[in-house]
Scaffold this motif. Structure first.
Motif, PDB file in Angstrom:
ATOM      1  N   GLU A 134      44.065  45.632 -23.834  1.00 24.26           N
ATOM      2  CA  GLU A 134      44.692  46.814 -23.239  1.00 24.26           C
ATOM      3  C   GLU A 134      44.085  47.114 -21.869  1.00 24.26           C
ATOM      4  OE1 GLU A 134      44.640  50.141 -25.897  1.00 24.26           O
ATOM      5  OE2 GLU A 134      45.832  49.090 -27.401  1.00 24.26           O
ATOM      6  N   GLU A 135      42.763  46.988 -21.789  1.00 26.37           N
ATOM      7  CA  GLU A 135      42.070  47.208 -20.509  1.00 26.37           C
ATOM      8  C   GLU A 135      42.567  46.214 -19.463  1.00 26.37           C
ATOM      9  OE1 GLU A 135      37.610  46.478 -19.043  1.00 26.37           O
ATOM     10  OE2 GLU A 135      37.758  47.763 -20.803  1.00 26.37           O
ATOM     11  N   THR A 136      42.700  44.963 -19.869  1.00 27.33           N
ATOM     12  CA  THR A 136      43.198  43.925 -18.960  1.00 27.33           C
ATOM     13  C   THR A 136      44.634  44.234 -18.541  1.00 27.33           C
ATOM     14  OG1 THR A 136      41.783  42.282 -20.020  1.00 27.33           O
ATOM     15  CG2 THR A 136      43.598  41.446 -18.669  1.00 27.33           C
ATOM     16  N   CYS A 137      45.442  44.684 -19.513  1.00 32.84           N
ATOM     17  CA  CYS A 137      46.836  45.047 -19.183  1.00 32.84           C
ATOM     18  C   CYS A 137      46.866  46.204 -18.195  1.00 32.84           C
ATOM     19  CB  CYS A 137      47.607  45.417 -20.450  1.00 32.84           C
ATOM     20  SG  CYS A 137      48.074  44.008 -21.453  1.00 32.84           S
ATOM     21  N   GLN A 138      45.992  47.187 -18.380  1.00 31.12           N
ATOM     22  CA  GLN A 138      45.935  48.323 -17.470  1.00 31.12           C
ATOM     23  C   GLN A 138      45.542  47.859 -16.056  1.00 31.12           C
ATOM     24  OE1 GLN A 138      46.918  51.451 -17.930  1.00 31.12           O
ATOM     25  NE2 GLN A 138      47.555  50.855 -19.986  1.00 31.12           N
ATOM     26  N   LEU A 171      49.661  45.362 -10.194  1.00 29.78           N
ATOM     27  CA  LEU A 171      51.095  45.276  -9.945  1.00 29.78           C
ATOM     28  C   LEU A 171      51.567  46.453  -9.091  1.00 29.78           C
ATOM     29  CD1 LEU A 171      53.805  43.867 -10.474  1.00 29.78           C
ATOM     30  CD2 LEU A 171      54.003  45.252 -12.548  1.00 29.78           C
ATOM     31  N   GLN A 172      51.103  47.656  -9.431  1.00 28.28           N
ATOM     32  CA  GLN A 172      51.471  48.832  -8.638  1.00 28.28           C
ATOM     33  C   GLN A 172      50.966  48.707  -7.198  1.00 28.28           C
ATOM     34  OE1 GLN A 172      49.847  52.054 -10.903  1.00 28.28           O
ATOM     35  NE2 GLN A 172      51.636  52.217 -12.257  1.00 28.28           N
ATOM     36  N   ASN A 173      49.740  48.247  -7.059  1.00 30.82           N
ATOM     37  CA  ASN A 173      49.198  48.049  -5.701  1.00 30.82           C
ATOM     38  C   ASN A 173      50.005  47.008  -4.931  1.00 30.82           C
ATOM     39  OD1 ASN A 173      47.190  49.958  -6.062  1.00 30.82           O
ATOM     40  ND2 ASN A 173      45.654  48.462  -6.712  1.00 30.82           N
TER      41      ASN A 173
END
Length: 154
Positions: free
Chosen positions: A48-52, A58-60
C-alpha cells in the motif's frame, strides 16, 4: 534483485530529478527485498505504501506534463507571433522595394526620353550646321569667283 539494484547505483547521474528518481527506485527495490521477509499484513502495508508513492509520482508526473503542455502552448503562441511579425516585416519591405523599383523605372524612362530628345535636337542642330556650312562654302566660292580669286586649294 539486490544485484540489479547495485548495478543501477553505478549508472552515471545526469541531473537532480534523475538522482531523486534513482534513489526512489533503489528504496523501493530494497523495500521490496525487505518486505519479502515480512508477514503478509506487513507485506500488504508495504505494498500500500508503494502504491501511495507510485500514485504520488503519477500525480507529480501529470502536473509536470500539464506544465510542459502549457509551456508548449505558450511557446507555440510566441513562435506564431514572431513568425507573423517577420512575415509582416518581409511583406512591407517587399512592397517598399517594389514601389522603389517602379519609381526608379519611371525616373529611368523619363531620363531616357529626355536624353533621346536631346540626341534628336543635337542631330537636328548638326544637320543645320552642315547645311549652313555648305551654304557658306557655296557663298564663299561664289564670292571668290566674282572677285576673281583663284582657288589654291582646289
Amino acid at each position: 534483485m539486490q544485484r540489479g539494484a547495485q548495478e543501477y547505483r553505478h549508472q552515471p547521474q545526469e541531473d537532480d530529478e534523475d538522482v531523486e528518481f534513482d534513489e526512489n527506485v533503489l528504496k523501493r527495490a530494497e523495500s521490496f527485498d525487505h518486505s519479502m521477509k515480512l508477514p503478509v499484513k506487513s507485506h500488504l502495508g508495504k505494498l500500500e505504501e508503494t502504491c501511495q508513492e507510485l500514485l504520488k509520482d503519477l500525480q507529480n508526473s501529470r502536473k509536470e506534463i500539464q506544465t510542459l503542455r502549457s509551456d508548449l502552448v505558450a511557446l507555440e503562441h510566441f513562435n506564431k507571433e514572431a513568425s507573423n511579425e517577420i512575415t509582416k516585416y518581409v511583406m512591407e519591405e517587399m512592397l517598399r522595394v517594389e514601389k522603389e523599383f517602379k519609381r526608379l523605372l519611371n525616373v529611368d524612362a523619363a531620363e531616357n526620353t529626355f536624353l533621346k530628345q536631346q540626341v534628336n535636337q543635337l542631330n537636328q542642330d548638326k544637320v543645320k550646321l552642315q547645311q549652313n556650312a555648305l551654304i557658306l562654302e557655296t557663298r564663299v566660292h561664289e564670292g571668290e569667283t566674282e572677285v576673281g580669286f583663284k582657288n589654291v586649294y582646289d
